[in-house]
Design an enzyme around this catalytic site. Structure first.
Site, PDB file in Angstrom:
ATOM      1  N   GLY A   8     -12.705 -36.015   6.636  1.00 22.87           N
ATOM      2  CA  GLY A   8     -12.797 -35.337   5.341  1.00 22.87           C
ATOM      3  C   GLY A   8     -14.243 -34.893   5.183  1.00 22.87           C
ATOM      4  O   GLY A   8     -15.128 -35.712   4.963  1.00 22.87           O
ATOM      5  N   ALA A   9     -14.465 -33.573   5.343  1.00 25.91           N
ATOM      6  CA  ALA A   9     -15.847 -33.052   5.256  1.00 25.91           C
ATOM      7  C   ALA A   9     -16.082 -32.406   3.890  1.00 25.91           C
ATOM      8  O   ALA A   9     -16.810 -31.421   3.770  1.00 25.91           O
ATOM      9  CB  ALA A   9     -16.092 -32.061   6.388  1.00 25.91           C
ATOM     10  N   GLY A  10     -15.427 -32.944   2.884  1.00 29.99           N
ATOM     11  CA  GLY A  10     -15.615 -32.429   1.524  1.00 29.99           C
ATOM     12  C   GLY A  10     -16.923 -32.947   0.949  1.00 29.99           C
ATOM     13  O   GLY A  10     -17.870 -33.239   1.688  1.00 29.99           O
ATOM     14  N   GLY A  13     -17.719 -36.847   1.919  1.00 35.94           N
ATOM     15  CA  GLY A  13     -17.871 -36.973   3.372  1.00 35.94           C
ATOM     16  C   GLY A  13     -19.159 -36.321   3.868  1.00 35.94           C
ATOM     17  O   GLY A  13     -19.916 -36.923   4.641  1.00 35.94           O
ATOM     18  N   ARG A  86      -0.414 -40.262 -11.471  1.00 30.91           N
ATOM     19  CA  ARG A  86      -1.132 -41.172 -10.566  1.00 30.91           C
ATOM     20  C   ARG A  86      -0.262 -41.516  -9.362  1.00 30.91           C
ATOM     21  O   ARG A  86      -0.730 -41.619  -8.241  1.00 30.91           O
ATOM     22  CB  ARG A  86      -1.431 -42.458 -11.348  1.00 30.91           C
ATOM     23  CG  ARG A  86      -2.850 -42.882 -11.337  1.00 30.91           C
ATOM     24  CD  ARG A  86      -3.013 -44.073 -12.263  1.00 30.91           C
ATOM     25  NE  ARG A  86      -3.463 -45.250 -11.538  1.00 30.91           N
ATOM     26  CZ  ARG A  86      -4.695 -45.438 -11.106  1.00 30.91           C
ATOM     27  NH1 ARG A  86      -5.616 -44.525 -11.307  1.00 30.91           N
ATOM     28  NH2 ARG A  86      -5.035 -46.533 -10.470  1.00 30.91           N
ATOM     29  N   ASN A  93      -1.742 -38.872  -1.057  1.00 31.76           N
ATOM     30  CA  ASN A  93      -2.872 -39.408  -0.286  1.00 31.76           C
ATOM     31  C   ASN A  93      -2.436 -40.484   0.707  1.00 31.76           C
ATOM     32  O   ASN A  93      -3.021 -40.606   1.775  1.00 31.76           O
ATOM     33  CB  ASN A  93      -3.985 -39.900  -1.224  1.00 31.76           C
ATOM     34  CG  ASN A  93      -4.829 -38.735  -1.734  1.00 31.76           C
ATOM     35  OD1 ASN A  93      -4.703 -37.615  -1.250  1.00 31.76           O
ATOM     36  ND2 ASN A  93      -5.676 -38.998  -2.703  1.00 31.76           N
ATOM     37  N   VAL A 116     -12.580 -44.509   1.462  1.00 33.40           N
ATOM     38  CA  VAL A 116     -13.222 -43.996   0.233  1.00 33.40           C
ATOM     39  C   VAL A 116     -12.181 -43.312  -0.664  1.00 33.40           C
ATOM     40  O   VAL A 116     -12.282 -43.310  -1.887  1.00 33.40           O
ATOM     41  CB  VAL A 116     -14.368 -43.000   0.579  1.00 33.40           C
ATOM     42  CG1 VAL A 116     -14.989 -42.414  -0.677  1.00 33.40           C
ATOM     43  CG2 VAL A 116     -15.456 -43.685   1.414  1.00 33.40           C
ATOM     44  N   HIS A 173     -11.294 -50.382  -8.307  1.00 31.67           N
ATOM     45  CA  HIS A 173     -12.060 -49.204  -8.682  1.00 31.67           C
ATOM     46  C   HIS A 173     -11.312 -48.495  -9.794  1.00 31.67           C
ATOM     47  O   HIS A 173     -10.399 -47.743  -9.563  1.00 31.67           O
ATOM     48  CB  HIS A 173     -12.199 -48.300  -7.445  1.00 31.67           C
ATOM     49  CG  HIS A 173     -13.125 -47.149  -7.676  1.00 31.67           C
ATOM     50  ND1 HIS A 173     -14.373 -47.295  -8.218  1.00 31.67           N
ATOM     51  CD2 HIS A 173     -12.979 -45.830  -7.429  1.00 31.67           C
ATOM     52  CE1 HIS A 173     -14.950 -46.108  -8.286  1.00 31.67           C
ATOM     53  NE2 HIS A 173     -14.119 -45.208  -7.813  1.00 31.67           N
TER      54      HIS A 173
END
Ligand code: TXD
Length: 304
Positions: A8-10, A13, A86, A93, A116, A173
């Site tokens: 995940g290069a968002g 990331g 939710r 995900n 994460v 979290h």
């Protein structure tokens, strides 16, 4: 060089990659969107010329690039969109994490995995099951971020260096996170001696609302500088075997009276991952809050 893969290069990331790029590491970003991992990797690689780091950063859509990574940070996922419950987010995900883990299993079966993606605590369970790794090699990042938010709040309020504010935030979290004012010290002075119970309560509430406060300001997207830095610090503690004690989402098998659930607790992080779960002496009420936090994750998992 030690190798870290970031899936995940968002926003989170790439921020984690940017923080880690100051170290002599090989960093590989992977994303499903064409060009994003390659583009961010190139940008970060060019930054190393400025701050003079030997780090090597690459980006790819192909999972063979993560081969033999010692640590994998997973940030892949979708954000909750208007109209999405939710539970909807959880299912989408969970599917993404399942797929990501199938690649990790093949290409870096000995890696230590830092989750994460939200909903964080539930995604740790999904990853543990999909990977089949020992529990000490699968953990989640939330407590380092939540603790940083609380420490910042206290430091700003008392006008002291954040470095001298010591605290820890446990639990899951979300709204059920568990702050520990009784374990909070400012330069060795207990927080309760420095400010009123009402102010402490307000600071804890602000910490719980920390993510939402930033979302409301940004309007589009959520926080990523502090989350990216928090994930990077965990990866570094593992790679350097530094035995740091950090609040981490870890799989409990009896500690604090909690069985077979991921929940945020202080752990010792080293080359083997979660090397020890630290048992704090907690008051009855705080312990109840921690149990409620674990219970919330257990109920969420039922909808999967
Ligand atoms: O404390 C914490 N744990 C958190 C968690 C703090 C901040 C953000 N938190 C969560 O992290 C957030 O709710 C998200 O679930 C993740 C990532 O947040 P980010 O802000 O980085 O989201 P982005 O910018 O949308 O990035 C997600 C990237 C994006 O580039 C997608 O194309 C990619 O994930 N993506 C994938 N990559 C690889 N493989 C698959 N299947 C995939 N699907 C999406």
């Amino acid at each position: 060089m030690k190798k870290v893969a970031i899936i995940g290069a968002g926003n989170v990331g790439s921020t984690a990659a940017f923080v880690l790029a100051r170290k002599p590491y090989t960093i590989t970003l992977v994303d499903v969107v064409p060009g994003i991992a390659e583009g961010k990797a190139l940008d970060i690689q060019q930054s190393t010329a400025v701050f003079e780091s030997p780090a090597k950063i690459t980006g790819s859509m192909d999972y063979t690039a993560i081969k033999d990574a010692e640590v994998v940070i997973i940030t892949a996922g979708v954000a909750r969109k208007p109209g999405m419950t939710r539970e909807d987010l959880l299912k989408i995900n969970a599917r993404i994490i399942g797929e990501v883990c199938s690649h990790i299993k093949i290409h870096c079966p000995n890696a230590i995995v830092i989750m994460v993606t939200n909903p964080l605590d539930a995604m740790c369970h999904v990853a543990l099951k999909a990977l089949g790794f020992p529990k000490e090699r699968v953990m989640g990042m939330a407590g380092v971020l939540d603790t940083a938010r609380l420490r910042t709040c206290i430091a700003q309020h008392l006008n002291v260096a954040v470095l001298d504010v010591h605290s820890t935030v446990l639990g899951n979290h979300g709204d059920a996170m568990v702050a520990l004012p009784e374990h909070t010290m400012v330069g060795s002075v207990p927080l309760a001696e420095l400010t009123s119970p009402e102010t402490i309560h307000q600071m804890i509430q602000r910490t719980k609302n920390g993510g939402a406060e930033i979302v409301a300001l940004l309007k589009t997207g959520s926080a990523y500088y502090a989350p990216g830095a928090a994930a990077a610090v965990m990866a570094q503690a593992i790679l350097e075997d530094s035995k740091r004690i950090l609040p981490v989402c870890a799989y409990l098998e009896g500690t604090y009276g909690i069985q077979n659930i991921y929940v945020g607790v202080p752990v010792l992080l080293g080359r083997k991952g979660v090397e020890q779960i630290i048992k704090l002496s907690l008051g009855r009420e705080t312990l109840q809050e921690l149990l409620a936090s674990a219970q919330q994750t257990a109920s969420l998992l039922k909808s999967l």
